[in-house]
Design a protein around this motif. Structure first.
Motif, PDB file in Angstrom:
ATOM      1  N   HIS A 261       0.833  -1.204   0.000  1.00 34.96           N
ATOM      2  CA  HIS A 261       0.000   0.000   0.000  1.00 34.96           C
ATOM      3  C   HIS A 261       0.870   1.257   0.000  1.00 34.96           C
ATOM      4  CE1 HIS A 261      -3.445  -2.575   0.897  1.00 34.96           C
ATOM      5  NE2 HIS A 261      -2.659  -3.192   1.768  1.00 34.96           N
ATOM      6  N   SER A 262       0.560   2.203  -0.904  1.00 34.33           N
ATOM      7  CA  SER A 262       1.431   3.368  -1.047  1.00 34.33           C
ATOM      8  C   SER A 262       0.704   4.509  -1.744  1.00 34.33           C
ATOM      9  CB  SER A 262       2.672   2.992  -1.865  1.00 34.33           C
ATOM     10  OG  SER A 262       3.551   4.096  -2.000  1.00 34.33           O
ATOM     11  N   ASN A 263       1.306   5.705  -1.662  1.00 33.68           N
ATOM     12  CA  ASN A 263       0.854   6.825  -2.488  1.00 33.68           C
ATOM     13  C   ASN A 263       1.922   7.231  -3.498  1.00 33.68           C
ATOM     14  OD1 ASN A 263       2.764   8.188  -0.955  1.00 33.68           O
ATOM     15  ND2 ASN A 263       1.476   9.967  -0.594  1.00 33.68           N
ATOM     16  N   ALA A 264       2.961   6.376  -3.657  1.00 30.97           N
ATOM     17  CA  ALA A 264       4.054   6.640  -4.606  1.00 30.97           C
ATOM     18  C   ALA A 264       4.687   8.004  -4.361  1.00 30.97           C
ATOM     19  CB  ALA A 264       3.577   6.521  -6.049  1.00 30.97           C
ATOM     20  N   HIS A 265       4.731   8.416  -3.109  1.00 30.60           N
ATOM     21  CA  HIS A 265       5.309   9.697  -2.699  1.00 30.60           C
ATOM     22  C   HIS A 265       4.571  10.871  -3.332  1.00 30.60           C
ATOM     23  CE1 HIS A 265       8.262  11.489  -0.181  1.00 30.60           C
ATOM     24  NE2 HIS A 265       8.902  12.116  -1.130  1.00 30.60           N
ATOM     25  N   GLY A 266       3.273  10.701  -3.514  1.00 27.21           N
ATOM     26  CA  GLY A 266       2.444  11.843  -3.871  1.00 27.21           C
ATOM     27  C   GLY A 266       2.017  11.964  -5.316  1.00 27.21           C
ATOM     28  N   TYR A 267       2.578  11.140  -6.221  1.00 29.14           N
ATOM     29  CA  TYR A 267       2.196  11.268  -7.635  1.00 29.14           C
ATOM     30  C   TYR A 267       2.436   9.948  -8.341  1.00 29.14           C
ATOM     31  CZ  TYR A 267       2.659  12.506 -12.610  1.00 29.14           C
ATOM     32  OH  TYR A 267       2.542  12.556 -13.982  1.00 29.14           O
ATOM     33  N   TRP A 268       1.410   9.484  -9.050  1.00 27.04           N
ATOM     34  CA  TRP A 268       1.540   8.287  -9.885  1.00 27.04           C
ATOM     35  C   TRP A 268       1.233   8.703 -11.317  1.00 27.04           C
ATOM     36  CZ3 TRP A 268       3.804   3.845  -9.974  1.00 27.04           C
ATOM     37  CH2 TRP A 268       3.424   2.874 -10.898  1.00 27.04           C
ATOM     38  N   PHE A 269       2.165   8.448 -12.235  1.00 24.82           N
ATOM     39  CA  PHE A 269       2.112   9.045 -13.566  1.00 24.82           C
ATOM     40  C   PHE A 269       0.879   8.646 -14.372  1.00 24.82           C
ATOM     41  CE2 PHE A 269       3.972   4.951 -14.353  1.00 24.82           C
ATOM     42  CZ  PHE A 269       3.560   4.603 -15.631  1.00 24.82           C
ATOM     43  N   GLU A 270       0.256   7.516 -14.041  1.00 22.31           N
ATOM     44  CA  GLU A 270      -0.932   7.067 -14.770  1.00 22.31           C
ATOM     45  C   GLU A 270      -2.237   7.600 -14.190  1.00 22.31           C
ATOM     46  OE1 GLU A 270      -0.326   2.687 -16.530  1.00 22.31           O
ATOM     47  OE2 GLU A 270      -0.432   2.763 -14.345  1.00 22.31           O
ATOM     48  N   ALA A 271      -2.186   8.249 -13.041  1.00 20.45           N
ATOM     49  CA  ALA A 271      -3.422   8.514 -12.296  1.00 20.45           C
ATOM     50  C   ALA A 271      -3.549   9.975 -11.896  1.00 20.45           C
ATOM     51  CB  ALA A 271      -3.471   7.626 -11.060  1.00 20.45           C
ATOM     52  N   PRO A 272      -3.830  10.862 -12.847  1.00 16.36           N
ATOM     53  CA  PRO A 272      -4.046  12.261 -12.477  1.00 16.36           C
ATOM     54  C   PRO A 272      -5.402  12.454 -11.818  1.00 16.36           C
ATOM     55  CG  PRO A 272      -4.512  11.956 -14.798  1.00 16.36           C
ATOM     56  CD  PRO A 272      -3.975  10.637 -14.292  1.00 16.36           C
ATOM     57  N   GLN A 273      -5.528  13.577 -11.158  1.00 19.55           N
ATOM     58  CA  GLN A 273      -6.812  13.987 -10.607  1.00 19.55           C
ATOM     59  C   GLN A 273      -7.788  14.250 -11.753  1.00 19.55           C
ATOM     60  OE1 GLN A 273      -6.631  17.825  -8.642  1.00 19.55           O
ATOM     61  NE2 GLN A 273      -7.678  16.986  -6.860  1.00 19.55           N
ATOM     62  N   ALA A 274      -9.063  14.027 -11.505  1.00 19.84           N
ATOM     63  CA  ALA A 274     -10.073  14.294 -12.529  1.00 19.84           C
ATOM     64  C   ALA A 274      -9.949  15.733 -13.018  1.00 19.84           C
ATOM     65  CB  ALA A 274     -11.467  14.050 -11.962  1.00 19.84           C
ATOM     66  N   GLY A 275      -9.948  15.902 -14.326  1.00 24.37           N
ATOM     67  CA  GLY A 275      -9.803  17.216 -14.928  1.00 24.37           C
ATOM     68  C   GLY A 275      -8.384  17.557 -15.331  1.00 24.37           C
ATOM     69  N   ARG A 276      -7.407  16.735 -14.895  1.00 28.14           N
ATOM     70  CA  ARG A 276      -6.001  17.001 -15.230  1.00 28.14           C
ATOM     71  C   ARG A 276      -5.450  15.975 -16.215  1.00 28.14           C
ATOM     72  NH1 ARG A 276      -4.602  21.796 -14.742  1.00 28.14           N
ATOM     73  NH2 ARG A 276      -2.414  21.229 -14.521  1.00 28.14           N
ATOM     74  N   GLU A 277      -6.314  15.203 -16.833  1.00 31.33           N
ATOM     75  CA  GLU A 277      -5.853  14.108 -17.692  1.00 31.33           C
ATOM     76  C   GLU A 277      -4.987  14.598 -18.850  1.00 31.33           C
ATOM     77  OE1 GLU A 277      -9.633  12.786 -15.661  1.00 31.33           O
ATOM     78  OE2 GLU A 277      -8.994  14.582 -16.762  1.00 31.33           O
ATOM     79  N   GLN A 278      -5.434  15.628 -19.565  1.00 32.58           N
ATOM     80  CA  GLN A 278      -4.679  16.087 -20.729  1.00 32.58           C
ATOM     81  C   GLN A 278      -3.362  16.740 -20.326  1.00 32.58           C
ATOM     82  OE1 GLN A 278      -5.234  15.493 -24.072  1.00 32.58           O
ATOM     83  NE2 GLN A 278      -3.140  16.277 -24.109  1.00 32.58           N
TER      84      GLN A 278
END
Length: 407
Positions: A261-278
């Motif tokens: 279990h992790s948060n990948a130190h705050g950012y996972w390259f495949e999983a942006p917040q909704a609205g930030r996909e592009q």
């Protein structure tokens, strides 16, 4: 006057980046440099900052506080940089922090997470566009509260980052789940220690159901390999903010257990917040094209820091320190993966954060990805302004230090 103005306009804006380019977490230093490099290249292609070209100067602190201080002073006093950005190790950050008033220079932190920097030891020159240890711990606790584990312990490096990550996590989890038991047997190895055998053996004998790890970089790689060798994770859940940062995954691949279990130190390259996909896709593709790998969380934060400096300097109309500080306070921060803002009172960025678990991903070079993500609102995982100011004024350690045993 016209000649002086033209000379000033031609002079480059200098960005000084500090990272751990050698030592146990050298990958983190490299991605700090790479994130800044991509941002500077893009900014120069778009006309620079205030119509001036941007020059990047990178220094290695080797994860040593005294070296970090020397490098920071060199960047300001000899290279005449307009801003300092980066720093991977919390001990280095806290040492440089003490120098900032005499240097009269802003530092935008992009990796080192010790909450002390923006709470007890805060000064007006420090800003952070990366989550701190309190935020990572509180988000982890909200996530962990949904699991049935009752007996908890820790393995974390024996300095501020380790103490704060565990303390914020377990104290908040205790509020959410009063039924949990915090074990007296805890492991506090030195940063950079190569052998965790004695710590693993002691922890396993204490029979925890779940363990929090704040090990990162090369330490996280070594720890997971040794845990596998001793079958430590058979029946014990592991929760770790930094163990799924991409440097660990690239190094370990299929050696990384599933259901970590992790948060990948705050950012996972495949999983942006909704609205930030592009915006995120554009960043990931540009980073991969430039460096041949997916972006690490610290590359993401450092890239964002350089663009945030540009935004603040152009709002202020200058790179003068006092005007830059005024522009940064309260500024909205446009990360590729999510949006956030810098609080005026503590200069800490506030943004939403996600935790999840590892699953197999054979199509990725590192064979694992994070799945079943749960997002938590930035305001829900950040101590209030009132709490921060009260702790700062008291000059005392947070109450959660009572859960740190044997460090």
């Amino acid at each position: 006057y016209g000649t002086l103005a033209r000379a000033a306009a031609a002079r480059p804006v200098k960005v000084g980046v500090i990272g751990s380019l050698t030592g146990a977490v050298s990958v983190w230093g490299r991605v700090t440099r790479d994130g800044a490099t991509l941002a500077v290249e893009q900014i120069n292609a778009a006309g620079g900052i205030l119509g001036r070209p941007v020059e990047l100067i990178v220094e290695d602190d080797a994860s040593a506080p005294d070296t970090g201080v020397r490098r920071a002073r060199k960047l300001v006093l000899e290279d005449n940089v307009d801003v300092l950005i980066g720093v991977n190790h919390s001990g280095v950050l806290l040492s440089i922090l003490e120098q900032l008033p005499s240097l009269n220079k802003v530092l935008i932190g992009t990796c080192a997470t010790s909450a002390e920097a923006t709470v007890q030891r805060f000064n007006k020159y420090i800003f952070r566009v990366h989550s701190n240890s309190d935020q990572e711990g509180m988000a982890g606790a909200l996530y962990a509260a949904g699991f049935p584990y009752r007996r908890w312990s820790v393995i974390a490096p024996n300095y501020a980052y380790g103490y704060e990550t565990w303390g914020s996590f377990i104290s908040y989890l205790k509020q959410l789940r009063p039924d949990i038991q915090i074990l007296d047997v805890q492991a506090w190895p030195a940063f950079g220690a190569p052998d965790f055998t004695s710590h693993i053996t002691r922890l396993r004998a204490a029979r925890p159901e779940a363990v929090v790890s704040a090990m990162w970089g090369g330490d996280a790689v070594n720890l997971i390999r040794q845990m596998r060798r001793f079958r430590f994770l058979d029946g014990i859940a592991l929760f770790s903010p930094a163990a799924l940062a991409l440097d660990v995954l690239y190094a370990l691949g299929e050696e990384v257990p599933e259901n970590l279990h992790s948060n990948a130190h705050g950012y996972w390259f495949e999983a942006p917040q909704a609205g930030r996909e592009q915006a995120n896709r554009t960043f990931v593709e540009a980073y991969y094209a430039r460096f041949g790998e997916y972006p690490h969380s610290t590359a993401h934060a450092t890239y964002t820091a350089v663009w945030t400096f540009k935004k603040a300097a152009e709002l202020a109309g200058t790179t003068d320190t006092d005007h830059l500080i005024a522009a940064l306070e309260g500024l909205e921060v446009d990360f590729p993966g999510y949006k956030g803002y810098i609080r005026k009172e503590d200069h800490q960025v506030v943004h939403d954060q996600a935790w999840g678990r590892t699953v197999a991903a054979g199509e990725l070079p590192f064979k694992r990805r994070i799945a079943d993500l749960r997002w938590f609102k930035g305001e829900d995982i950040t101590p209030s302004v009132e709490q921060v100011l009260r702790l700062r004024e008291s000059g005392q350690q947070p109450e959660y230090y009572r859960y740190i045993i044997g460090a």
